[in-house]
Write a protein that holds these residues in place. Structure first.
Motif, PDB file in Angstrom:
ATOM      1  N   TRP A   6      11.152  16.959  65.718  1.00 42.56           N
ATOM      2  CA  TRP A   6      10.077  16.267  64.870  1.00 42.56           C
ATOM      3  C   TRP A   6      10.181  16.835  63.351  1.00 42.56           C
ATOM      4  CZ3 TRP A   6       6.238  18.914  62.130  1.00 42.56           C
ATOM      5  CH2 TRP A   6       5.933  19.793  62.687  1.00 42.56           C
ATOM      6  N   GLN A   7      10.446  18.037  63.396  1.00 42.41           N
ATOM      7  CA  GLN A   7      10.763  18.998  62.304  1.00 42.41           C
ATOM      8  C   GLN A   7      11.835  18.311  61.424  1.00 42.41           C
ATOM      9  OE1 GLN A   7      10.104  20.561  64.813  1.00 42.41           O
ATOM     10  NE2 GLN A   7       8.855  22.315  64.453  1.00 42.41           N
ATOM     11  N   GLU A   8      12.944  18.099  61.994  1.00 37.97           N
ATOM     12  CA  GLU A   8      14.177  17.237  61.229  1.00 37.97           C
ATOM     13  C   GLU A   8      13.926  15.935  60.838  1.00 37.97           C
ATOM     14  OE1 GLU A   8      17.736  19.656  63.877  1.00 37.97           O
ATOM     15  OE2 GLU A   8      16.870  17.756  64.836  1.00 37.97           O
ATOM     16  N   ASP A   9      12.885  15.304  61.655  1.00 38.41           N
ATOM     17  CA  ASP A   9      12.816  13.748  61.353  1.00 38.41           C
ATOM     18  C   ASP A   9      11.660  13.847  60.006  1.00 38.41           C
ATOM     19  OD1 ASP A   9      14.079  12.944  63.428  1.00 38.41           O
ATOM     20  OD2 ASP A   9      12.224  12.795  64.818  1.00 38.41           O
ATOM     21  N   ALA A  10      10.890  14.933  60.059  1.00 42.55           N
ATOM     22  CA  ALA A  10       9.674  14.813  59.063  1.00 42.55           C
ATOM     23  C   ALA A  10      10.596  15.308  57.617  1.00 42.55           C
ATOM     24  CB  ALA A  10       8.611  16.047  59.397  1.00 42.55           C
ATOM     25  N   GLY A  11      11.365  16.352  57.944  1.00 42.80           N
ATOM     26  CA  GLY A  11      12.175  17.067  56.863  1.00 42.80           C
ATOM     27  C   GLY A  11      13.251  15.804  55.988  1.00 42.80           C
ATOM     28  N   ARG A  12      13.657  14.854  56.713  1.00 41.88           N
ATOM     29  CA  ARG A  12      14.581  13.805  56.419  1.00 41.88           C
ATOM     30  C   ARG A  12      13.612  12.723  55.830  1.00 41.88           C
ATOM     31  NH1 ARG A  12      16.608  12.720  61.144  1.00 41.88           N
ATOM     32  NH2 ARG A  12      14.923  10.836  61.138  1.00 41.88           N
ATOM     33  N   ASP A  13      12.641  12.350  56.440  1.00 42.42           N
ATOM     34  CA  ASP A  13      11.939  11.044  56.259  1.00 42.42           C
ATOM     35  C   ASP A  13      10.623  11.034  55.467  1.00 42.42           C
ATOM     36  OD1 ASP A  13      14.210  10.134  57.860  1.00 42.42           O
ATOM     37  OD2 ASP A  13      12.806   9.649  59.940  1.00 42.42           O
ATOM     38  N   LEU A  14      10.059  12.009  55.311  1.00 41.92           N
ATOM     39  CA  LEU A  14       8.921  12.061  54.640  1.00 41.92           C
ATOM     40  C   LEU A  14       8.941  12.628  53.063  1.00 41.92           C
ATOM     41  CD1 LEU A  14       6.373  13.520  57.411  1.00 41.92           C
ATOM     42  CD2 LEU A  14       6.834  11.004  56.716  1.00 41.92           C
ATOM     43  N   VAL A  15       8.171  12.229  52.267  1.00 46.78           N
ATOM     44  CA  VAL A  15       8.123  12.326  51.172  1.00 46.78           C
ATOM     45  C   VAL A  15       8.073  14.109  50.848  1.00 46.78           C
ATOM     46  CG1 VAL A  15       5.786  12.310  50.729  1.00 46.78           C
ATOM     47  CG2 VAL A  15       7.385  12.016  48.713  1.00 46.78           C
ATOM     48  N   ARG A  16       8.756  14.715  49.900  1.00 47.02           N
ATOM     49  CA  ARG A  16       8.940  16.074  49.930  1.00 47.02           C
ATOM     50  C   ARG A  16       7.667  16.738  49.109  1.00 47.02           C
ATOM     51  NH1 ARG A  16      14.598  17.898  48.036  1.00 47.02           N
ATOM     52  NH2 ARG A  16      14.009  16.132  46.320  1.00 47.02           N
ATOM     53  N   SER A  17       6.554  15.844  48.599  1.00 46.03           N
ATOM     54  CA  SER A  17       5.799  16.454  47.825  1.00 46.03           C
ATOM     55  C   SER A  17       4.688  17.336  48.611  1.00 46.03           C
ATOM     56  CB  SER A  17       4.810  15.346  47.178  1.00 46.03           C
ATOM     57  OG  SER A  17       4.416  14.400  47.948  1.00 46.03           O
ATOM     58  N   PHE A  18       4.550  17.262  50.072  1.00 50.09           N
ATOM     59  CA  PHE A  18       4.006  18.110  50.897  1.00 50.09           C
ATOM     60  C   PHE A  18       5.076  19.151  51.305  1.00 50.09           C
ATOM     61  CE2 PHE A  18       1.693  14.003  51.081  1.00 50.09           C
ATOM     62  CZ  PHE A  18       0.323  14.443  50.684  1.00 50.09           C
ATOM     63  N   GLY A  19       4.484  20.157  51.554  1.00 54.80           N
ATOM     64  CA  GLY A  19       5.381  21.325  52.318  1.00 54.80           C
ATOM     65  C   GLY A  19       5.907  20.749  53.534  1.00 54.80           C
ATOM     66  N   ASP A  20       6.352  21.820  54.326  1.00 58.39           N
ATOM     67  CA  ASP A  20       6.708  21.543  55.707  1.00 58.39           C
ATOM     68  C   ASP A  20       5.510  21.220  56.656  1.00 58.39           C
ATOM     69  OD1 ASP A  20       9.243  21.851  55.189  1.00 58.39           O
ATOM     70  OD2 ASP A  20       9.469  23.995  55.829  1.00 58.39           O
ATOM     71  N   ALA A 411      -2.707  29.778  44.470  1.00 57.20           N
ATOM     72  CA  ALA A 411      -1.504  28.949  44.804  1.00 57.20           C
ATOM     73  C   ALA A 411      -2.061  27.357  44.808  1.00 57.20           C
ATOM     74  CB  ALA A 411      -1.106  29.334  46.282  1.00 57.20           C
ATOM     75  N   GLU A 412      -1.148  26.764  44.606  1.00 55.67           N
ATOM     76  CA  GLU A 412      -1.545  25.293  44.471  1.00 55.67           C
ATOM     77  C   GLU A 412      -1.023  24.606  45.877  1.00 55.67           C
ATOM     78  OE1 GLU A 412      -3.242  24.298  42.182  1.00 55.67           O
ATOM     79  OE2 GLU A 412      -2.798  25.481  40.629  1.00 55.67           O
ATOM     80  N   VAL A 413      -2.173  24.161  46.383  1.00 57.22           N
ATOM     81  CA  VAL A 413      -2.090  23.428  47.995  1.00 57.22           C
ATOM     82  C   VAL A 413      -2.085  21.686  47.542  1.00 57.22           C
ATOM     83  CG1 VAL A 413      -2.850  25.407  49.363  1.00 57.22           C
ATOM     84  CG2 VAL A 413      -4.371  23.677  48.390  1.00 57.22           C
TER      85      VAL A 413
END
Ligand SMILES: *Cc1c(COP(=O)(O)O)cnc(C)c1O
Length: 415
Positions: A6-20, A411-413
């Motif tokens: 699921w980490q790979e799916d999230a890293g590939r498919d979800l917008v990168r404006s949120f962190g991991d 830190a900005e969250v």
């Protein structure tokens, strides 16, 4: 999801404006979440002060399913019974009196966009200025980003909508900045995203007096603090003032997306046909669910519970005697645990390992915003897990002699 994690799916498919993403949650029940491996977590973030009744509360489930099976959406060309009932309820809870009015949107940002337009309608060309506070958070759309007092969040998106000025959160700064060219002052009663930072004593009372004198609107952003979270229905009520408008979202829907602008007095006359709108805003499904959530908060006296559990948590956290805890800010069930070292992210990670979800509002503040439904069992479970998490971080730290690492830039969250 077959041969990828699921980490790979999230890293590939979800917008990168949120962190991991920190976990893959598949189910919730009361104050607990369950991940894809079946691990159970105590949820003391509640979707950022959203899940007022916890997860899968029967009242929430029943309201969603009944209204979905009755009528979900018809557009704002028409009215529906749940929409009218929720508007009347919000007027009553906020104490607007008969002249109050309610605009419905689908999020906090939309509620504040409406407030921004309300300010412009009030100010016209004679009052182009809008004052908000440094460090304040009011949303991330292009309008509300201008209101948000965090230059780092704005930097990549300049130019901002003009007219907004960010001032220090002091009565003196407000007094110095206000004049008859200010349309509105917009403040959070407790700055949630900034790290659960309270306003100076007497600030709202002074702001009411000063804005009345300058003819400016006083708008209170209750998106995080509203719907009972701070031990009052709305945090402004503790100050005993009457604002011109409040904005709401997060906790009022208990997990269903909804936002609202509630106006008082003369501010209720500012919008006229054609000046604002939303396709989804205030649809029957969202308003039925929010109505049921607020009904349950009233029925089960969860505002009082928020106040009492907040006190219990404060005493309990202080009682842990951890050298990492420097103090506790906030009210009711919106608490910021100030750390003596900038290790909030490490505490959050350790907590997750121990089965506890909390949030790092900045480098040295842990934000707690559990469901309003928590009882003794959850408070005690939290204290045990938090104690263990602090101990894990303390053991990993070589604490130097001066336990006063100066809090630097938060830190900005993502919010
Ligand atoms: C979360 C928040 C917002 C923005 O709400 P969204 O639903 O994320 O658009 C605005 N103001 C405050 C005080 C908030 O906490």
């Amino acid at each position: 999801m077959t041969d990828t994690t699921w980490q790979e799916d999230a890293g590939r498919d979800l917008v990168r404006s949120f962190g991991d993403r920190m976990a893959l949650f598949v189910r919730g029940e009361g104050s607990h979440l369950f991940d894809d491996a079946g691990r159970r977590y105590l949820d003391f973030l509640a979707g950022i002060a959203v899940d007022s009744l916890g997860h899968a509360h029967p009242v929430f489930v029943d309201a969603v399913s009944r209204q979905a099976a009755t009528l979900a959406h018809v557009s704002n060309y028409f009215a529906t019974p749940p929409q009218l009932a929720l508007a009347a309820r919000l007027k009553r809870l906020a104490g607007t009196g008969p002249e109050g009015r309610v605009y419905f949107g689908n999020s906090g940002a939309e509620a504040n966009e409406a407030a921004f337009k309300l300010a412009r309608l009030h100010g016209g060309s004679a009052r182009p200025r809008i004052l908000t506070l440094k460090g304040g958070f009011h949303g991330r759309t292009m309008g509300t980003l201008a209101l948000t007092g965090k230059p780092a969040l704005q930097a990549d998106f300049l130019p901002m909508t003009p007219g907004v000025e960010h001032i220090d959160a002091t009565i003196e700064a407000l007094e110095a900045a206000l004049d008859d060219r200010v349309a509105a002052v917009l403040v959070e009663p407790i700055q949630g995203e900034a790290g659960v930072v309270e306003l100076p004593e007497g600030y709202l009372t002074a702001a009411r007096r000063l804005t009345e004198a300058s003819g400016s609107l006083l708008i209170i952003d209750e998106i995080q603090t509203g719907a009972g979270r701070t031990g009052e229905w709305f945090a402004f009520q503790r100050a005993g003032i009457v604002p011109d408008a409040i904005t709401l979202a997060k906790g009022m829907g208990g997990g269903f997306p909804i936002g609202a602008l509630v106006t008082f007095g003369h501010a209720s006359d500012l919008f006229f046909p054609g000046t604002h709108g939303s396709t989804f805003g205030g649809n029957a499904l969202a308003t039925a669910v929010a109505g049921a959530v607020l009904d349950e908060i009233e029925r089960a006296d969860l505002v009082q519970n928020a106040a009492a559990r907040g006190e219990q948590l404060r005493a309990g956290i202080t009682g842990l005697g951890s050298p990492l805890v420097g103090g506790i800010r906030g009210a009711g069930l919106l608490l910021g645990v100030a750390l003596t070292h900038p290790v909030a992210k490490a505490v959050v990670a350790a907590a997750q390992e121990h089965g506890l979800i909390v949030n790092a509002a900045n480098d040295d503040t842990i934000r707690l915003a559990p469901p309003l439904t928590i009882g003794d069992a959850e408070v005690n479970e939290f204290l045990a897990l938090f104690d263990a998490s602090l101990a894990t971080v303390r053991d990993a730290l070589i604490l130097d002699e001066t336990p006063d690492a100066t809090p630097d830039t938060p830190a900005e969250v993502p919010a």
